[in-house]
Write a protein that holds these residues in place. Structure first.
Motif, PDB file in Angstrom:
ATOM      1  N   ALA A  52       0.813  -1.215   0.000  1.00 52.37           N
ATOM      2  CA  ALA A  52       0.000   0.000   0.000  1.00 52.37           C
ATOM      3  C   ALA A  52       0.847   1.266   0.000  1.00 52.37           C
ATOM      4  O   ALA A  52       0.410   2.304  -0.515  1.00 52.37           O
ATOM      5  CB  ALA A  52      -0.935  -0.008   1.208  1.00 52.37           C
ATOM      6  N   ASP A  53       2.057   1.199   0.566  1.00 48.85           N
ATOM      7  CA  ASP A  53       2.903   2.388   0.596  1.00 48.85           C
ATOM      8  C   ASP A  53       3.790   2.496  -0.636  1.00 48.85           C
ATOM      9  O   ASP A  53       4.696   3.336  -0.681  1.00 48.85           O
ATOM     10  CB  ASP A  53       3.756   2.424   1.868  1.00 48.85           C
ATOM     11  N   ARG A  54       3.531   1.670  -1.659  1.00 48.63           N
ATOM     12  CA  ARG A  54       4.258   1.723  -2.927  1.00 48.63           C
ATOM     13  C   ARG A  54       3.291   1.961  -4.085  1.00 48.63           C
ATOM     14  O   ARG A  54       3.456   1.424  -5.183  1.00 48.63           O
ATOM     15  CB  ARG A  54       5.060   0.437  -3.134  1.00 48.63           C
ATOM     16  N   VAL A  55       2.269   2.748  -3.832  1.00 49.50           N
ATOM     17  CA  VAL A  55       1.245   3.072  -4.819  1.00 49.50           C
ATOM     18  C   VAL A  55       1.091   4.591  -4.864  1.00 49.50           C
ATOM     19  O   VAL A  55       1.090   5.254  -3.821  1.00 49.50           O
ATOM     20  CB  VAL A  55      -0.105   2.414  -4.467  1.00 49.50           C
ATOM     21  N   ALA A  56       0.971   5.144  -6.069  1.00 48.24           N
ATOM     22  CA  ALA A  56       0.888   6.592  -6.246  1.00 48.24           C
ATOM     23  C   ALA A  56      -0.336   6.965  -7.059  1.00 48.24           C
ATOM     24  O   ALA A  56      -0.760   6.225  -7.958  1.00 48.24           O
ATOM     25  CB  ALA A  56       2.146   7.108  -6.944  1.00 48.24           C
ATOM     26  N   LEU A  57      -0.892   8.121  -6.753  1.00 50.09           N
ATOM     27  CA  LEU A  57      -1.963   8.705  -7.554  1.00 50.09           C
ATOM     28  C   LEU A  57      -1.318   9.651  -8.559  1.00 50.09           C
ATOM     29  O   LEU A  57      -0.700  10.652  -8.186  1.00 50.09           O
ATOM     30  CB  LEU A  57      -2.948   9.472  -6.671  1.00 50.09           C
TER      31      LEU A  57
END
Length: 233
Positions: A52-57
């Motif tokens: 989850a902490d390796r996802v970007a908008l």
């Protein structure tokens, strides 16, 4: 509504379980429910490493609006397909070797297996460039060539697929790779000589690849991802 970050994590895990990972390249995206852009894995991570902490908008202009970057250079594949196709919720881009091998032959993908019937109505090929889709202009051109199809081959590169939900997009990527691999096997033996006609293909698309069946395949891949195994060595 589903959490788009969780959807990107799950899609990435399922793609890795099928063996569609390409070290840290290739990516899956989910449409942002607020219309800001797309959620996709950050650059530098493999499908099997996405958390989850390796996802970007990422916005259509390439800005990281939330989450953690850096973003992939080929983000326009995702933003431009979703701009052109309002019904699309998820886009996947992979570099599976079977896709490049099959695309290089410049022959139609025949429905010689259940997998192939999904693409019987026509599998477009993107011929503008085999290089990275690093601009909005190239992304828009790719989206135009994709049209309403579930997938497009990108010769010398890979493929992009789209779906109305995560399960459909992931399974479209899996089925395309399997269909190309099956036809490569048949061609190596001197064929294929026979395949499903359009009527049978249309029937099989609903029989074999209705949403219930796509969901079942996707859930299988998620189970494989949780037990740490892959379909391919």
């Amino acid at each position: 509504m589903d959490d788009p970050i969780a959807e990107v994590v799950s899609a990435s895990a399922a793609l890795a379980a099928h063996g569609l990972t390409d070290m840290v390249w290739g990516h899956a995206s989910v449409r942002d429910p607020d219309g800001i852009g797309v959620w996709m894995k950050a650059s530098g991570w493999g499908f099997d490493e996405v958390t989850a902490d390796r996802v970007a908008l990422v916005t259509p202009d390439g800005d990281v609006a939330a989450g953690n970057g850096p973003r992939h250079i080929e983000y326009p594949i995702h933003t431009e397909i979703m701009a052109a196709r309002p019904e699309v919720h998820c886009v996947v881009h992979t570099h599976a070797p079977t896709l490049a091998a099959f695309a290089s032959l410049d022959v139609p993908l025949r429905p010689i297996s259940h997998d192939g019937v999904l693409f019987e109505a026509g599998l477009p090929r993107f011929t503008v460039t085999g290089a990275l889709i690093a601009s909005r202009e190239l992304g828009s051109a790719l989206a135009a060539e994709l049209g309403g199809a579930p997938a497009i081959l990108m010769p010398f590169h890979g493929a992009a697929v789209a779906g109305p939900n995560v399960a459909s997009a992931v399974m479209h990527a899996v089925l395309l790779e399997r269909a190309c691999r099956t036809q490569l096997m048949a061609m190596s033996a001197g064929g294929p000589a026979i395949w499903s006609d359009p009527a049978e293909s249309a029937f099989k698309r609903e029989q074999a690849w209705n949403q219930k069946q796509l969901d079942a395949g996707y859930q299988y891949l998620l189970r494989k991802s949780r037990d740490g195994t892959s379909e391919h060595p």
